[in-house]
Design a protein around this motif. Structure first.
Motif, short mmCIF file in Angstrom:
data_model
loop_
_atom_site.label_atom_id
_atom_site.label_comp_id
_atom_site.label_asym_id
_atom_site.label_seq_id
_atom_site.Cartn_x
_atom_site.Cartn_y
_atom_site.Cartn_z
N GLN A 151 48.94 -5.73 39.78
CA GLN A 151 50.40 -5.70 39.79
C GLN A 151 50.93 -4.30 39.48
N GLU A 164 50.85 -2.05 42.54
CA GLU A 164 51.61 -2.51 43.72
C GLU A 164 52.47 -1.40 44.31
N LEU A 192 48.31 -9.56 46.20
CA LEU A 192 49.65 -9.56 45.62
C LEU A 192 50.39 -10.87 45.85
N ASP A 228 51.51 -13.54 43.01
CA ASP A 228 52.92 -13.94 42.86
C ASP A 228 53.05 -15.45 42.75
#
Length: 133
Positions: free
Chosen positions: A41, A44, A102, A106
């Protein structure tokens, strides 16, 4: 012409990026170890230095962060790039494979947020009965 490093324009990582009250152990899906999802994260937005990663991941020791980054690199999720120069500059970035994580993270994070109270209640109940594994 001087080339500007694209990472110079990245916003600094938020020191409060991860809620200290929400334990990372609640994440229902883990990639690698306890810290890997949070590292992914952090990466990202683009490549980051080790010291930048330590800001939001302030509870991780340098040794464990190094181990987690090496494991992510070994599995093909992260690439480590050394920029030679007067001051050696090492950056970590997500690979295309790492970027595929990702969306999965999420969804897992949203699930953990939706079910945080239920999981905490179950853990408290298990602790009261001495069945906490």
């Amino acid at each position: 012409m001087i080339e500007r490093d694209v990472t110079d324009s990245l916003e600094p990582l938020d020191p409060e990026m991860f809620d200290p009250v929400c334990p990372s152990e609640l994440m229902p899906i883990r990639v690698g170890d306890k810290w890997a999802g949070m590292i992914v994260q952090c990466l990202e937005g683009g490549p980051r230095r080790f010291s930048e990663l330590r800001v939001p991941l302030r509870n991780i020791t340098p040794k464990v962060l190094t181990q987690s980054l090496r494991a992510l690199e070994r599995d093909g999720y992260v690439v480590r790039t050394v920029h030679a120069g007067p001051a050696r500059d090492v950056r970590y970035a997500l690979t295309p494979l790492g970027r595929t994580l990702l969306g999965v993270l999420d969804v897992a994070r949203a699930w953990a947020e939706d079910h945080l109270e239920e999981v905490m209640d179950a853990r408290e109940a298990a602790a009261r009965t001495g069945r906490h594994g």
